[in-house]
Design an enzyme around this catalytic site. Sequence first.
Site, PDB file in Angstrom:
ATOM      1  CG  ASP A  14      -1.981  -1.104   1.132  1.00  0.00           C
ATOM      2  OD1 ASP A  14      -2.295  -1.531   0.012  1.00  0.00           O
ATOM      3  OD2 ASP A  14      -2.464  -1.538   2.189  1.00  0.00           O
ATOM      4  NE  ARG A  95      -1.767  -0.411  12.018  1.00  0.00           N
ATOM      5  CZ  ARG A  95      -0.809  -1.256  11.681  1.00  0.00           C
ATOM      6  NH1 ARG A  95       0.307  -1.293  12.390  1.00  0.00           N
ATOM      7  NH2 ARG A  95      -0.939  -2.066  10.648  1.00  0.00           N
ATOM      8  CG  ASP A 124      -4.795  -0.936  11.061  1.00  0.00           C
ATOM      9  OD1 ASP A 124      -5.053  -1.205  12.250  1.00  0.00           O
ATOM     10  OD2 ASP A 124      -4.006  -1.609  10.372  1.00  0.00           O
ATOM     11  CB  SER A 176      -3.376  -7.800   4.318  1.00  0.00           C
ATOM     12  OG  SER A 176      -3.227  -6.652   5.121  1.00  0.00           O
TER      13      SER A 176
END
Length: 406
Positions: A14, A95, A124, A176
């Site tokens: 990404d 995160r 996320d 992922s």
Amino acid sequence: MSKKIVLAYSGGLDTTVIIPWLREHYEGCKIIACCADLGQCADYNELEEKAIKLGADKVHIIDARAEFITDFIYPMIKANAVYEGKYLLGTSVARPLIAKKLVDTAISESADAICHGATGKGNDQIRFELTFKAFAPWLNIIAPWRIWDIQSREDAMEYLQKRGIEAPMTKEQSYSRDENLWHLSHEGLELEDPALEPDYRHLLQLTVPPQDAPDTHEYVALDFEKGIPVSLNGKTLPPVDLIKELNTIGGRNGVGIADIVENRVVGMKSRGVYETPGGTILYAAHTELESLCIDRQTEVFKSMVGLQLAELIYTGEWYSPLREALSAFVDKTQEVVTGHVRLKLYKGNVTPAGITSPYSLHNKELSSFTTGDLYDHKDAEGFINLLGLPMTVRALMKKHNEEKGT
């Protein structure tokens, strides 16, 4: 139009796409790639070179490993926070720290925007953006997955191919994945079908499949002080090294694999496989020690606090007043969680093999079948009568009404 953008950069698919995409859609902007090192296995010199080659103007590599363990993982262990009975929150708890480092970088660089690569379907985006709002709500937020035309990982790989940029993975391995010191997660490809059994020999990277683990058990010993692990197998280790060593031990014994269909914050269910070998051992050890040191009422209430804390971590509300208050309660309970725990590992299983603590509430004289001075068996009768009084009154009421025919 933003003039300086700080990008959460990992070098994955990404963010490899996002740098050239920002160049194409935010003409003349400065792009600052920011990577927080939480223990993911990466060559950071190579990562920096790659970001610059893709079009970044500057790269910040921030070593946050020790902070991650002491300020985020340890509070989570002390609370025994587990999401939906299985997930030890490896991505969720990371995160907020990454997002805080992004904010710090944006402020120091006088940037006016922060960009992240989280999808519009995932959790996320919430975890990142709630942290942004907690510390710098004036910054613009750029979330490419919510505005670009790319619809899949295959589209992203095609985007790179058209521009002559090498993708960081093949289509066959385009899971992922998220990795840090605490865990490694896997989503995508065949895992999107809950009916399919994962091929662990193909999928796992930290942990051997349990059937391939050694045919002999292995003991592991941990010492805790106020709920925090301080030594492993008799050796005092700094936090990062302790987690690394536990990951190695747990990984070779097939410990810490969780296959879960979880409820995402945005409302859908998703299936993932998580490897948390060291964390699984730590949770098991901490839970055993608490069973010895914490009184019944506190233990019951603390279990509810752990569930609530897991929810807050999962939904990205680490920096909320409620999370801070709950952690303060947990810290108070941990004042007596000091002692030694021994566990036995065997083909994915973790079983207790002995606990000791100077704060142990287990009294052998009381709990033994042999009558001692501290407990009189005759006292139980009166206790049972009082405890059962509401049941007795109810039974008499029902009998009386039945006799009256009502």
